[in-house]
Design a protein around this motif. Structure first.
Motif, PDB file in Angstrom:
ATOM      1  N   ASN A   1       9.304  -7.026   5.129  1.00 45.70           N
ATOM      2  CA  ASN A   1       9.949  -6.478   3.760  1.00 45.70           C
ATOM      3  C   ASN A   1      10.332  -4.581   5.122  1.00 45.70           C
ATOM      4  N   SER A   2      11.726  -4.157   4.167  1.00 47.01           N
ATOM      5  CA  SER A   2      11.632  -3.025   4.837  1.00 47.01           C
ATOM      6  C   SER A   2      10.478  -1.857   4.453  1.00 47.01           C
ATOM      7  N   CYS A   3       9.821  -2.019   3.370  1.00 47.27           N
ATOM      8  CA  CYS A   3       9.059  -1.220   2.761  1.00 47.27           C
ATOM      9  C   CYS A   3       8.233  -1.313   3.284  1.00 47.27           C
ATOM     10  N   GLY A   4       7.507  -2.003   3.673  1.00 49.37           N
ATOM     11  CA  GLY A   4       6.206  -2.986   4.189  1.00 49.37           C
ATOM     12  C   GLY A   4       5.578  -2.098   5.912  1.00 49.37           C
ATOM     13  N   MET A   5       7.229  -2.760   6.207  1.00 47.70           N
ATOM     14  CA  MET A   5       7.125  -2.432   7.536  1.00 47.70           C
ATOM     15  C   MET A   5       8.194  -0.340   7.811  1.00 47.70           C
ATOM     16  N   THR A   6       7.873  -0.107   7.158  1.00 45.90           N
ATOM     17  CA  THR A   6       7.929   1.619   6.826  1.00 45.90           C
ATOM     18  C   THR A   6       7.031   2.141   6.221  1.00 45.90           C
ATOM     19  N   GLN A   7       6.202   1.920   5.330  1.00 43.50           N
ATOM     20  CA  GLN A   7       5.262   2.268   5.283  1.00 43.50           C
ATOM     21  C   GLN A   7       3.571   2.116   6.333  1.00 43.50           C
ATOM     22  N   ALA A   8       3.924   1.295   7.290  1.00 41.36           N
ATOM     23  CA  ALA A   8       3.216   1.042   8.182  1.00 41.36           C
ATOM     24  C   ALA A   8       3.427   1.673   9.289  1.00 41.36           C
ATOM     25  N   THR A   9       4.833   1.959   9.616  1.00 42.37           N
ATOM     26  CA  THR A   9       5.320   2.703  10.599  1.00 42.37           C
ATOM     27  C   THR A   9       4.685   4.174  10.948  1.00 42.37           C
ATOM     28  N   VAL A  10       4.742   5.038   9.476  1.00 38.26           N
ATOM     29  CA  VAL A  10       4.855   5.767   9.236  1.00 38.26           C
ATOM     30  C   VAL A  10       3.621   6.246   9.447  1.00 38.26           C
ATOM     31  N   LEU A  11       2.657   5.795   8.175  1.00 35.82           N
ATOM     32  CA  LEU A  11       1.283   5.815   8.004  1.00 35.82           C
ATOM     33  C   LEU A  11       0.063   5.709   9.830  1.00 35.82           C
ATOM     34  N   GLY A  12       0.776   4.472  10.635  1.00 37.48           N
ATOM     35  CA  GLY A  12       0.479   4.058  11.593  1.00 37.48           C
ATOM     36  C   GLY A  12      -0.930   3.608  10.848  1.00 37.48           C
ATOM     37  N   VAL A  13      -0.528   2.310   9.862  1.00 36.31           N
ATOM     38  CA  VAL A  13      -1.741   1.626   9.725  1.00 36.31           C
ATOM     39  C   VAL A  13      -1.080   0.432   9.530  1.00 36.31           C
ATOM     40  N   SER A  14      -1.381  -1.137   9.954  1.00 36.92           N
ATOM     41  CA  SER A  14      -0.260  -2.307   9.645  1.00 36.92           C
ATOM     42  C   SER A  14      -0.879  -2.295   8.199  1.00 36.92           C
ATOM     43  N   THR A  15       0.396  -3.038   7.519  1.00 34.58           N
ATOM     44  CA  THR A  15       0.354  -3.859   5.899  1.00 34.58           C
ATOM     45  C   THR A  15      -0.217  -4.347   5.956  1.00 34.58           C
ATOM     46  N   PHE A  16      -1.661  -5.612   6.307  1.00 38.15           N
ATOM     47  CA  PHE A  16      -2.448  -6.125   6.432  1.00 38.15           C
ATOM     48  C   PHE A  16      -3.748  -5.444   6.347  1.00 38.15           C
ATOM     49  N   VAL A  17      -3.873  -4.395   7.014  1.00 38.72           N
ATOM     50  CA  VAL A  17      -5.052  -3.465   6.590  1.00 38.72           C
ATOM     51  C   VAL A  17      -4.802  -2.692   5.956  1.00 38.72           C
ATOM     52  N   TYR A  18      -3.650  -2.737   5.705  1.00 43.45           N
ATOM     53  CA  TYR A  18      -3.746  -1.395   4.089  1.00 43.45           C
ATOM     54  C   TYR A  18      -3.434  -2.172   2.543  1.00 43.45           C
ATOM     55  N   MET A  19      -3.192  -3.665   2.831  1.00 40.83           N
ATOM     56  CA  MET A  19      -2.919  -4.365   1.954  1.00 40.83           C
ATOM     57  C   MET A  19      -3.711  -4.479   0.726  1.00 40.83           C
ATOM     58  N   PRO A  20      -4.782  -4.682   0.803  1.00 37.65           N
ATOM     59  CA  PRO A  20      -5.879  -5.782   0.323  1.00 37.65           C
ATOM     60  C   PRO A  20      -6.498  -3.615  -0.991  1.00 37.65           C
ATOM     61  N   TYR A  21      -6.185  -2.343  -0.171  1.00 38.97           N
ATOM     62  CA  TYR A  21      -6.643  -1.384  -0.568  1.00 38.97           C
ATOM     63  C   TYR A  21      -5.307  -0.681  -1.614  1.00 38.97           C
ATOM     64  N   CYS A  22      -4.044  -0.912  -1.565  1.00 39.96           N
ATOM     65  CA  CYS A  22      -2.869  -0.883  -2.154  1.00 39.96           C
ATOM     66  C   CYS A  22      -3.192  -1.190  -4.286  1.00 39.96           C
ATOM     67  N   ILE A  23      -4.277  -0.563  -4.820  1.00 40.28           N
ATOM     68  CA  ILE A  23      -5.020  -0.900  -5.846  1.00 40.28           C
ATOM     69  C   ILE A  23      -3.610  -1.546  -6.541  1.00 40.28           C
ATOM     70  N   PHE A  24      -3.201  -0.329  -7.577  1.00 41.44           N
ATOM     71  CA  PHE A  24      -1.867  -0.353  -8.411  1.00 41.44           C
ATOM     72  C   PHE A  24      -1.195  -0.804  -8.180  1.00 41.44           C
ATOM     73  N   ASN A  25      -0.526  -1.573  -6.611  1.00 35.26           N
ATOM     74  CA  ASN A  25       0.782  -2.058  -6.217  1.00 35.26           C
ATOM     75  C   ASN A  25      -0.220  -3.507  -6.420  1.00 35.26           C
ATOM     76  N   LEU A  26      -1.371  -4.341  -6.931  1.00 36.13           N
ATOM     77  CA  LEU A  26      -1.908  -5.418  -6.680  1.00 36.13           C
ATOM     78  C   LEU A  26      -2.127  -5.344  -7.972  1.00 36.13           C
ATOM     79  N   ALA A  27      -2.628  -4.350  -9.307  1.00 37.30           N
ATOM     80  CA  ALA A  27      -2.398  -4.707 -10.262  1.00 37.30           C
ATOM     81  C   ALA A  27      -1.213  -4.596 -11.354  1.00 37.30           C
ATOM     82  N   SER A  28      -0.250  -4.514 -10.919  1.00 37.36           N
ATOM     83  CA  SER A  28       0.889  -4.091 -11.521  1.00 37.36           C
ATOM     84  C   SER A  28       1.228  -5.613 -11.605  1.00 37.36           C
ATOM     85  N   PRO A  29       2.175  -6.245 -10.999  1.00 33.01           N
ATOM     86  CA  PRO A  29       2.560  -7.586 -11.756  1.00 33.01           C
ATOM     87  C   PRO A  29       1.594  -8.324 -12.643  1.00 33.01           C
ATOM     88  N   LEU A  30      -0.132  -8.086 -11.758  1.00 29.44           N
ATOM     89  CA  LEU A  30      -1.157  -8.966 -12.904  1.00 29.44           C
ATOM     90  C   LEU A  30      -0.980  -8.192 -13.988  1.00 29.44           C
TER      91      LEU A  30
END
Length: 482
Positions: free
Chosen positions: A434-463
């Motif tokens: 996704n354009s958002c996932g690609m952008t933030q991974a590039t900007v922060l220098g951290v792979s989307t798969f690496v930061y994904m489990p720790y985006c607690i707010f983003n994971l909790a919101s749909p739940l």
């Protein structure tokens, strides 16, 4: 000569391109790991696009002109995001070489206590994003600085990036200045203030959960803390000229954002501010980037431009810090731009062929009661993020798809707009292509798969959206007019 009318695609056939994409991305990531963005993911998207085109033309008699127009429309819609992404690359380079980010890291190391760093980072990004209305701008500026501080303190990259993204998307989601907030409310036809107030019932609990997790993690994680922080601070002070005057650059940028100037104008101004500060405060850095010992007008101009568009490596004497202050400029964003264009091609042919519409019809079959309506909306928002690879398209498609259905079921429009935000908005950053996932991974220098489990707010919101719908808190049914 008459052409046969295009048939409506079957749902199982429409799922084939998406299945091909998922399989190819899995193989690409297994083969290339974090380097998948350098070409492998792009080829996966184009391959899935070709499969969709062959099915649409071969089976359903769809004309190529229709698919081409859909691709062009998708790329046109992402043009501003691509320009913003390039400007973010320029900001990363100029804010680093000018000493703005090193200054923010230096003072941050003096102020932020390691035990509460993750929670503090989340709150700081939330406040900045709330005031600016932009998660992208927040992450590209203060987020980059906090990322550096967290690395200096010895925190795992995933935890730091997760805290930054969680705070940035919380503030973006409830900000009156946010384009996604305005888009979600306007697509459904809900006044923006009503939309924001109603979102608080799911957004605040999700943010509290995130803060609790980050606080607990900060207190329990093993991090280097004071020793490495002091070492990094000394190395920064020895390499860059650290002065509070450099903080005028982010302050001036914040003023422009508060005045609601367009994002492209604001980000370009931020680059100009940093270039001026670079020449005034860090002339030795400009000379180093230009590869000369003394500056004149031409070499200074060369050094400034190179910090905007090209990679820079600034030796500090500390290997980990060298990696932190190294930047890639606008050139470092080109792989992401390439990926966005390929993703827009895939989303375009899926939309133009009618396959996306056929897949979304599947969601409508499960809508019977309030919970199923919210669950289907949340599922559709996440699904569209996966197959269109664009946050804005996901918001529009989900809102339009369920608007009439909510009216028929007597459900409030504000419930729909909130459910769209709880899924399409916040989950976009969790999708690697996704354009958002690609952008933030590039900007922060951290792979989307690496930061994904720790985006607690983003994971909790749909739940949280599902939980609130299940208990029926603040959900009212309207009388259906005959």
């Amino acid at each position: 000569m008459r052409t046969k009318a295009m048939k409506t695609p079957a749902a199982w056939v429409s799922a084939i391109p998406l299945g091909v994409l998922t399989l190819l991305l899995y193989i690409v990531i297994r083969c290339f790991g974090g380097d998948a963005i350098n070409g492998g993911s792009q080829m996966a998207l184009l391959s899935a696009t070709s499969v969709c085109v062959m099915l649409a033309i071969g089976i359903y008699r769809c004309r190529w002109a229709v698919l081409e127009e859909a691709i062009i429309e998708n790329i046109r819609a992402s043009a501003s995001a691509i320009v913003i992404l390039l400007l973010i690359g320029a900001i990363a380079g100029t804010w680093m070489v000018s000493g703005v980010v090193p200054t923010m890291i230096y003072y941050g190391l003096q102020v932020l206590h390691p035990s509460f760093f993750l929670a503090a980072s989340c709150v700081i990004c939330a406040v900045v994003s709330l005031m600016t209305g932009s998660s992208w701008t927040t992450i590209a500026t203060i987020g980059v600085a906090l990322m550096g501080i967290g690395q200096a303190m010895g925190f795992p990259d995933g935890w730091v990036a997760g805290a930054i993204i969680s705070g940035a998307y919380f503030g973006d989601k409830i900000s009156l200045l946010s384009d996604t907030t305005v888009l979600a409310s306007s697509t459904v036809g809900v006044p923006v203030f009503t939309h924001i107030r109603y979102m608080l019932y799911t957004t605040i609990p999700s943010f509290v959960v995130a803060l609790g997790v980050f606080t607990a993690a900060g207190l329990t994680l093993d991090h280097a803390g004071a020793t490495s922080a002091v070492l990094y601070a000394e190395s920064l002070a020895a390499t860059f000229r650290i002065t509070p005057w450099l903080l005028l650059v982010p302050l001036a940028t914040g003023v422009l954002i508060a005045r609601k100037l367009p994002a492209i104008v604001t980000l370009f101004s931020a680059v100009v501010f940093a270039c001026v500060a670079m020449v005034a405060v860090q002339p030795q850095m400009v000379a180093r980037v230009a590869g000369v010992e003394s500056l004149d007008f031409l070499t200074g101009f060369k050094g400034v431009l190179m910090s905007c568009f090209g990679p820079t490596a600034i030796p500090t004497g500390t290997p980990q810090l060298d990696e932190l202050v190294a930047t890639r400029g606008m050139a470092g964003m080109l792989n992401t731009v390439w990926l966005i264009i390929c993703a827009m091609c895939f989303g375009g042919v899926m939309t133009g062929s009618g396959m996306l519409r056929a897949l979304t019809a599947v969601f409508l079959r499960f809508v019977r009661r309030t919970f199923s309506a919210v669950a289907s909306t949340v599922g559709a928002g996440i699904f569209f993020n996966l197959c269109t690879a664009d946050q804005y398209i996901s918001i529009i498609l989900t809102g339009r798809l369920f608007r009439e259905l909510y009216a028929e079921r007597g459900l409030e429009e504000r419930l729909l707009s909130r459910s769209v935000e709880d899924s399409a908005t916040v989950c976009s950053v969790l999708v690697p292509w996704n354009s958002c996932g690609m952008t933030q991974a590039t900007v922060l220098g951290v792979s989307t798969f690496v930061y994904m489990p720790y985006c607690i707010f983003n994971l909790a919101s749909p739940l949280m959206s599902l939980l609130v719908a299940a208990v029926g808190w603040k959900i009212h049914k309207l009388k259906i007019k005959n």
